[in-house]
Design a protein around this motif. Sequence first.
Motif, PDB file in Angstrom:
ATOM      1  N   TYR A 213      -1.586  14.644  12.417  1.00 56.86           N
ATOM      2  CA  TYR A 213      -0.391  14.905  13.237  1.00 56.86           C
ATOM      3  C   TYR A 213      -0.202  13.816  14.292  1.00 56.86           C
ATOM      4  N   VAL A 214      -0.822  12.657  14.053  1.00 56.51           N
ATOM      5  CA  VAL A 214      -0.688  11.516  14.961  1.00 56.51           C
ATOM      6  C   VAL A 214      -0.037  10.375  14.198  1.00 56.51           C
ATOM      7  N   THR A 215       1.187  10.012  14.571  1.00 52.81           N
ATOM      8  CA  THR A 215       1.864   8.918  13.882  1.00 52.81           C
ATOM      9  C   THR A 215       2.867   8.249  14.813  1.00 52.81           C
TER      10      THR A 215
ATOM     11  N   CYS B 179       0.794  -1.233   0.000  1.00 50.93           N
ATOM     12  CA  CYS B 179       0.000   0.000   0.000  1.00 50.93           C
ATOM     13  C   CYS B 179       0.827   1.285   0.000  1.00 50.93           C
ATOM     14  N   VAL B 180       2.012   1.251   0.585  1.00 50.48           N
ATOM     15  CA  VAL B 180       2.783   2.482   0.797  1.00 50.48           C
ATOM     16  C   VAL B 180       3.158   3.219  -0.489  1.00 50.48           C
ATOM     17  N   PRO B 181       3.566   2.541  -1.562  1.00 54.55           N
ATOM     18  CA  PRO B 181       3.955   3.303  -2.760  1.00 54.55           C
ATOM     19  C   PRO B 181       2.875   4.244  -3.263  1.00 54.55           C
ATOM     20  N   HIS B 182       1.634   3.768  -3.343  1.00 56.14           N
ATOM     21  CA  HIS B 182       0.542   4.653  -3.791  1.00 56.14           C
ATOM     22  C   HIS B 182       0.328   5.786  -2.803  1.00 56.14           C
ATOM     23  N   MET B 183       0.353   5.474  -1.500  1.00 51.96           N
ATOM     24  CA  MET B 183       0.119   6.498  -0.495  1.00 51.96           C
ATOM     25  C   MET B 183       1.162   7.610  -0.586  1.00 51.96           C
ATOM     26  N   LYS B 184       2.408   7.237  -0.747  1.00 51.68           N
ATOM     27  CA  LYS B 184       3.469   8.237  -0.886  1.00 51.68           C
ATOM     28  C   LYS B 184       3.231   9.113  -2.107  1.00 51.68           C
ATOM     29  N   GLN B 185       2.884   8.487  -3.213  1.00 55.45           N
ATOM     30  CA  GLN B 185       2.668   9.236  -4.453  1.00 55.45           C
ATOM     31  C   GLN B 185       1.479  10.178  -4.328  1.00 55.45           C
ATOM     32  N   ALA B 186       0.442   9.718  -3.614  1.00 52.05           N
ATOM     33  CA  ALA B 186      -0.765  10.534  -3.451  1.00 52.05           C
ATOM     34  C   ALA B 186      -0.588  11.638  -2.419  1.00 52.05           C
ATOM     35  N   GLY B 187       0.423  11.491  -1.547  1.00 46.85           N
ATOM     36  CA  GLY B 187       0.619  12.474  -0.487  1.00 46.85           C
ATOM     37  C   GLY B 187      -0.367  12.318   0.650  1.00 46.85           C
TER      38      GLY B 187
ATOM     39  N   LEU C  67       7.146  -2.511  14.121  1.00 48.99           N
ATOM     40  CA  LEU C  67       6.764  -2.239  12.734  1.00 48.99           C
ATOM     41  C   LEU C  67       6.197  -0.835  12.603  1.00 48.99           C
ATOM     42  N   VAL C  68       5.253  -0.497  13.479  1.00 53.75           N
ATOM     43  CA  VAL C  68       4.562   0.791  13.388  1.00 53.75           C
ATOM     44  C   VAL C  68       5.518   1.953  13.628  1.00 53.75           C
ATOM     45  N   ARG C  69       6.330   1.865  14.657  1.00 54.14           N
ATOM     46  CA  ARG C  69       7.236   2.978  14.961  1.00 54.14           C
ATOM     47  C   ARG C  69       8.274   3.173  13.861  1.00 54.14           C
ATOM     48  N   SER C  70       8.795   2.079  13.335  1.00 55.20           N
ATOM     49  CA  SER C  70       9.813   2.185  12.285  1.00 55.20           C
ATOM     50  C   SER C  70       9.199   2.652  10.976  1.00 55.20           C
ATOM     51  N   LEU C  71       8.026   2.120  10.640  1.00 59.09           N
ATOM     52  CA  LEU C  71       7.378   2.523   9.402  1.00 59.09           C
ATOM     53  C   LEU C  71       6.947   3.983   9.456  1.00 59.09           C
ATOM     54  N   ALA C  72       6.528   4.437  10.633  1.00 58.20           N
ATOM     55  CA  ALA C  72       6.160   5.851  10.770  1.00 58.20           C
ATOM     56  C   ALA C  72       7.333   6.755  10.422  1.00 58.20           C
ATOM     57  N   LEU C  73       8.545   6.353  10.817  1.00 55.25           N
ATOM     58  CA  LEU C  73       9.731   7.137  10.480  1.00 55.25           C
ATOM     59  C   LEU C  73       9.957   7.199   8.971  1.00 55.25           C
ATOM     60  N   GLU C  74       9.596   6.133   8.272  1.00 55.43           N
ATOM     61  CA  GLU C  74       9.821   6.091   6.824  1.00 55.43           C
ATOM     62  C   GLU C  74       8.791   6.896   6.039  1.00 55.43           C
TER      63      GLU C  74
ATOM     64  N   SER D 210       6.026   9.142   7.239  1.00 56.23           N
ATOM     65  CA  SER D 210       5.219  10.260   7.730  1.00 56.23           C
ATOM     66  C   SER D 210       5.481  11.567   7.001  1.00 56.23           C
ATOM     67  N   ARG D 211       6.684  11.764   6.505  1.00 54.49           N
ATOM     68  CA  ARG D 211       6.984  13.003   5.765  1.00 54.49           C
ATOM     69  C   ARG D 211       6.288  13.059   4.408  1.00 54.49           C
ATOM     70  N   PHE D 212       5.676  11.954   4.015  1.00 55.78           N
ATOM     71  CA  PHE D 212       4.955  11.901   2.741  1.00 55.78           C
ATOM     72  C   PHE D 212       3.445  12.073   2.933  1.00 55.78           C
ATOM     73  N   GLY D 213       3.020  12.437   4.146  1.00 55.91           N
ATOM     74  CA  GLY D 213       1.596  12.583   4.407  1.00 55.91           C
ATOM     75  C   GLY D 213       0.922  11.271   4.772  1.00 55.91           C
ATOM     76  N   VAL D 214       1.731  10.276   5.104  1.00 53.47           N
ATOM     77  CA  VAL D 214       1.214   8.946   5.445  1.00 53.47           C
ATOM     78  C   VAL D 214       1.475   8.706   6.929  1.00 53.47           C
ATOM     79  N   THR D 215       0.440   8.418   7.689  1.00 52.45           N
ATOM     80  CA  THR D 215       0.616   8.138   9.107  1.00 52.45           C
ATOM     81  C   THR D 215       0.502   6.639   9.356  1.00 52.45           C
ATOM     82  N   CYS D 216       1.096   6.196  10.444  1.00 51.78           N
ATOM     83  CA  CYS D 216       1.129   4.778  10.776  1.00 51.78           C
ATOM     84  C   CYS D 216       0.963   4.627  12.287  1.00 51.78           C
ATOM     85  N   ASN D 217      -0.087   3.943  12.717  1.00 50.50           N
ATOM     86  CA  ASN D 217      -0.394   3.839  14.140  1.00 50.50           C
ATOM     87  C   ASN D 217      -0.880   2.444  14.506  1.00 50.50           C
ATOM     88  N   LEU D 218      -0.808   2.168  15.809  1.00 53.99           N
ATOM     89  CA  LEU D 218      -1.215   0.874  16.350  1.00 53.99           C
ATOM     90  C   LEU D 218      -2.267   1.080  17.429  1.00 53.99           C
ATOM     91  N   VAL D 219      -3.376   0.368  17.307  1.00 58.10           N
ATOM     92  CA  VAL D 219      -4.419   0.361  18.329  1.00 58.10           C
ATOM     93  C   VAL D 219      -4.319  -0.962  19.073  1.00 58.10           C
TER      94      VAL D 219
END
Length: 257
Positions: A240-242, A131-139, A171-178, A180-189
């Motif tokens: 602003y939550v990631t 999923c991430v490639p499209h999300m990054k491209q879409a912002g 996974l969530v904390r590391s992926l958030a670092l990769e 989040s600057r592209f407008g993609v957030t990553c969180n764990l419930v």
Amino acid sequence: MPEHMDQPGLAHPPGRTALVTGAGRGIGKATALALAVQGLHVVLTGRHEQRLHEAVGEIRALGGSAQALVGDLADEGFWQALAALDRSVDVMVHNASQPAPFGVIENVPIADLHGVMDSVLFAGLRLARLCVPHMKQAGFGRLVFVGSTASELGAHGQVAYAAAKSGLQGLVRSLALEVSRFGVTCNLVEPGFIDTERTRGAVSDTVRAALGARAAVGRAGTPEEVAAVIAFLSSPLASYVTGVCLPVSGGIELGLK
């Protein structure tokens, strides 16, 4: 659509798609309904065709848009079908898991240990990779994983389950670092003891009552209460939550750490 659609920041613009794994019942189904209310087209995945189609019918009855993708995360054919979807995924919620049989670690078959780790952790990695490639491209993108308070408290007789859910934290904390600057957030419930069909089938009424009473609020949670948090984290409002690992537990872990 219900009046919730009018709440600023929660609704998505037309054309966005959400993917929810394990969406046939419980938290997954409640989440699919909550995301449909936000205006997302929802792709519900799971192994039980009838449950998925019933959930799709409920969403459509509310005026929402949804489709079912039946398959098992352990089946390569499912991943091929997922990659072949004619929609790009803007919101991904990974809720599916395959618990191992209850038992001490030396008595649990290796195949079952693999099944838990693959359905929770490795599947989560594959979903993000897809999923991430499209999300990054879409912002824009929302990645939400469903863990468990077992990550913090441990789970006697369910070591593999607790280990797999703990892996989602990294996974969530590391992926958030990769991302989040592209407008993609990553969180764990991380749900606590939730009253679902699965927990009703696995735990006696007496034990369920005792577990619910351990929570600070004095009861078990509902799938809808977990879904409401997932829906917020999936919304444009949560920009602003990631990298957050958020217990949705009624405070069941308080005083135990």
